[in-house]
Motif scaffolding. Structure first.
Motif, short mmCIF file in Angstrom:
data_model
loop_
_atom_site.label_atom_id
_atom_site.label_comp_id
_atom_site.label_asym_id
_atom_site.label_seq_id
_atom_site.Cartn_x
_atom_site.Cartn_y
_atom_site.Cartn_z
N LEU A 271 0.81 -1.22 0.00
CA LEU A 271 0.00 0.00 0.00
C LEU A 271 0.85 1.27 0.00
CD1 LEU A 271 -2.77 -1.02 2.55
CD2 LEU A 271 -3.00 -0.81 0.08
N MET A 272 2.06 1.19 0.56
CA MET A 272 2.93 2.36 0.65
C MET A 272 3.60 2.63 -0.70
SD MET A 272 4.81 1.71 4.31
CE MET A 272 5.83 3.17 4.17
N TYR A 273 4.00 3.88 -0.89
CA TYR A 273 4.79 4.22 -2.08
C TYR A 273 6.23 4.44 -1.66
CZ TYR A 273 6.79 6.59 -6.04
OH TYR A 273 7.61 6.94 -7.08
N PHE A 274 7.12 3.58 -2.14
CA PHE A 274 8.55 3.72 -1.89
C PHE A 274 9.22 4.25 -3.15
CE2 PHE A 274 7.80 0.05 1.13
CZ PHE A 274 8.09 0.76 2.29
N SER A 275 9.80 5.43 -3.08
CA SER A 275 10.66 5.85 -4.17
C SER A 275 11.88 4.95 -4.20
CB SER A 275 11.10 7.31 -3.98
OG SER A 275 9.97 8.16 -3.99
N THR A 276 12.55 4.87 -5.34
CA THR A 276 13.67 3.94 -5.50
C THR A 276 14.68 4.09 -4.37
OG1 THR A 276 13.40 4.08 -7.88
CG2 THR A 276 15.47 3.18 -7.08
N LEU A 277 14.98 3.01 -3.72
CA LEU A 277 15.96 2.86 -2.64
C LEU A 277 15.48 3.34 -1.28
CD1 LEU A 277 19.39 3.84 -4.25
CD2 LEU A 277 18.20 1.67 -4.32
N THR A 278 14.42 4.17 -1.23
CA THR A 278 14.01 4.70 0.07
C THR A 278 13.45 3.62 0.98
OG1 THR A 278 11.85 5.35 -0.84
CG2 THR A 278 13.57 7.03 -0.79
N GLU A 279 13.02 2.48 0.39
CA GLU A 279 12.51 1.41 1.24
C GLU A 279 13.61 0.84 2.13
OE1 GLU A 279 14.02 -0.81 -2.41
OE2 GLU A 279 13.08 1.10 -1.96
N VAL A 280 14.87 0.93 1.69
CA VAL A 280 15.96 0.30 2.43
C VAL A 280 16.23 0.99 3.77
CG1 VAL A 280 18.37 -0.44 2.38
CG2 VAL A 280 16.97 -0.61 0.32
N PRO A 281 16.45 2.33 3.81
CA PRO A 281 16.66 2.95 5.12
C PRO A 281 15.45 2.85 6.04
CG PRO A 281 16.48 4.63 3.40
CD PRO A 281 16.62 3.30 2.72
N ILE A 282 14.24 2.86 5.46
CA ILE A 282 13.04 2.75 6.29
C ILE A 282 12.96 1.35 6.91
CG2 ILE A 282 10.51 2.69 6.22
CD1 ILE A 282 10.69 4.89 4.06
N ILE A 283 13.18 0.32 6.10
CA ILE A 283 13.14 -1.04 6.64
C ILE A 283 14.32 -1.28 7.58
CG2 ILE A 283 13.32 -3.49 5.99
CD1 ILE A 283 11.72 -2.76 3.46
N SER A 284 15.47 -0.67 7.28
CA SER A 284 16.61 -0.76 8.19
C SER A 284 16.27 -0.19 9.56
CB SER A 284 17.82 -0.02 7.60
OG SER A 284 18.90 -0.02 8.49
N ALA A 285 15.56 0.94 9.55
CA ALA A 285 15.13 1.55 10.82
C ALA A 285 14.18 0.62 11.57
CB ALA A 285 14.46 2.89 10.55
N LEU A 286 13.28 -0.02 10.84
CA LEU A 286 12.33 -0.94 11.48
C LEU A 286 13.04 -2.17 12.06
CD1 LEU A 286 9.38 -0.78 8.92
CD2 LEU A 286 9.44 0.21 11.22
N THR A 287 14.09 -2.64 11.38
CA THR A 287 14.83 -3.79 11.91
C THR A 287 15.57 -3.41 13.19
OG1 THR A 287 16.74 -3.31 10.50
CG2 THR A 287 15.10 -4.87 9.65
N LEU A 288 16.04 -2.17 13.27
CA LEU A 288 16.68 -1.71 14.50
C LEU A 288 15.70 -1.68 15.66
CD1 LEU A 288 18.90 1.23 13.16
CD2 LEU A 288 19.66 -1.03 13.91
N LEU A 289 14.43 -1.47 15.34
CA LEU A 289 13.40 -1.44 16.37
C LEU A 289 12.86 -2.83 16.71
CD1 LEU A 289 11.43 1.71 15.15
CD2 LEU A 289 12.86 1.54 17.20
N GLY A 290 13.30 -3.85 15.99
CA GLY A 290 12.88 -5.20 16.34
C GLY A 290 12.18 -5.98 15.25
N MET A 291 12.07 -5.43 14.05
CA MET A 291 11.43 -6.16 12.96
C MET A 291 12.28 -7.38 12.60
SD MET A 291 10.52 -4.88 9.10
CE MET A 291 8.86 -5.14 8.54
N ALA A 292 11.63 -8.53 12.44
CA ALA A 292 12.33 -9.75 12.08
C ALA A 292 12.75 -9.72 10.62
CB ALA A 292 11.44 -10.96 12.36
N LYS A 293 13.74 -10.56 10.26
CA LYS A 293 14.27 -10.54 8.90
C LYS A 293 13.27 -11.05 7.88
CE LYS A 293 19.26 -10.52 9.47
NZ LYS A 293 20.54 -11.12 9.01
N GLY A 294 12.47 -12.04 8.23
CA GLY A 294 11.49 -12.58 7.30
C GLY A 294 10.47 -11.54 6.87
N PRO A 295 9.79 -10.86 7.81
CA PRO A 295 8.89 -9.77 7.42
C PRO A 295 9.60 -8.64 6.67
CG PRO A 295 8.40 -10.49 9.65
CD PRO A 295 9.63 -11.22 9.24
N ALA A 296 10.87 -8.38 7.02
CA ALA A 296 11.63 -7.36 6.29
C ALA A 296 11.79 -7.75 4.82
CB ALA A 296 13.00 -7.16 6.93
#
Length: 346
Positions: A271-296
């Motif tokens: 549902l979200m719109y990720f401009s090219t590459l911007t998904e990576v720092p956002i998902i990286s931030a979520l992994t720092l907060l505890g997001m598991a690798k599979g959902p990432a």
């Protein structure tokens, strides 16, 4: 009090940008931009797209469609008009949807950046997953919907000499990009990188005309202008996200290895719109907060392929029924990929 909080958040975001620039620009993004620019300008898009006819042998059309993102260096915004063009001109629904899913997902910039930031395990899983899932989705769409869409006349190939030079240049640029991950000593790194860069410059002048080199630089600069500002904005807000979002929320909804975590990650990314590459720092931030690798990984596969605006465009191009089928397949396949990744990695 509110003003102090806003200043604090701005400082946190700016600090994230500063750290990012120090760690990733010189040895990661600059070579990657030159690599993507070379691919976009020196490979013939028309030669690749000619493989997508419904009459083309499946092992050829699906193979080309699945890896064409690396060759064409398209982003999520560029793939839609390309998809519309090949589909309207008679490409089979299978190869066309394979291309639609895979092309933005295996953008060379996205894969390299994912591996650098999130780890080579997720980077490789993203590349392999995008290729495999794109073929599976395309074959399912073919079985369910394909009728006689017609085809192109025969298979045409690259000019062999030109293609060989481009592949060799690609390998040189890829070596410049990857070697810093292998050699950590600055002294030894310089002894390897400087000759490689010198060889790349020399061969670029030997193999390509001034017009072709100018096109390469223009394409590289276009990618920098298009992506770098959005990427820095993404890094800025990712830093703020880490500061504001309670880790307990992330752990609760996408921190586990249960079906709900994969579903939430896939649907949210779709549902979200990720401009090219911007998904990576956002998902990286979520992994720092505890997001598991599979959902990432599920987010990384669903995000580039879909967004709310692209869903509307895809449904208009293919029709609502086919569009909804494609959207559902992307979400389901992204979930399955995350589950399989966690199963084999844990």
């Amino acid at each position: 009090m509110l003003q102090d909080s806003l200043i604090h958040l701005i400082n946190v975001g700016l600090q994230s940008v500063q750290e990012y620039l120090a760690l990733h620009v010189l040895l990661c993004l600059i070579p990657a931009f030159f690599l993507a620019g070379a691919i976009a300008s020196l490979f013939s898009k028309e030669s690749v797209l000619k493989y997508f006819g419904a009459s083309t042998p499946k092992y050829i059309s699906y193979s080309v469609a699945a890896v064409s993102g690396c060759l064409l260096a398209v982003c999520s915004c560029t793939v839609l008009p390309l998809f519309a063009g090949i589909y309207k001109r008679g490409a089979g629904i299978g190869p066309a949807t394979t291309f639609l899913f895979s092309a933005p997902a295996i953008n060379i910039l996205a894969i390299v950046y994912t591996a650098k930031i999130l780890g080579y395990d997720i980077g490789v899983a993203r590349a392999v997953g995008a290729i495999l899932l794109s073929v599976i989705i395309g074959l399912i769409m073919h079985v369910v919907y394909e009728k006689n869409n017609g085809g192109h006349n025969g298979i045409k190939t690259f000019n062999s000499e030109e293609h060989a030079h481009t592949v060799q240049l690609f390998m040189l640029l890829l070596a410049i990009l990857v070697i810093p991950e292998i050699i950590k000593s600055w002294t030894y790194l310089a002894l390897v990188e400087i000759p490689l860069i010198a060889a790349t410059v020399y061969l670029s002048f030997k193999w390509y005309t001034a017009e072709e080199r100018a096109s390469w630089m223009q394409e590289t600069w276009f990618l920098v202008k298009m992506i770098a500002p959005l990427l820095l904005v993404g890094v800025f807000f990712a830093g703020i996200l880490v500061e504001l979002l309670p880790s307990e929320i992330v752990v609760k909804y996408v921190g586990g290895n249960n079906l709900l975590s994969y579903f939430i990650a896939s649907v949210t990314a779709a549902l979200m719109y990720f401009s090219t590459l911007t998904e990576v720092p956002i998902i990286s931030a979520l992994t720092l907060l505890g997001m598991a690798k599979g959902p990432a990984l599920s987010m990384l596969l669903a995000g580039p392929a879909l967004s709310l605006p692209s869903m509307i465009v895809i449904s208009r191009i293919m029709g609502v029924k086919k569009g909804l089928s494609y959207i559902g397949l992307v979400v389901i396949m992204a979930m399955i990929s995350g589950i399989v990744f966690d199963y084999y990695m844990l």
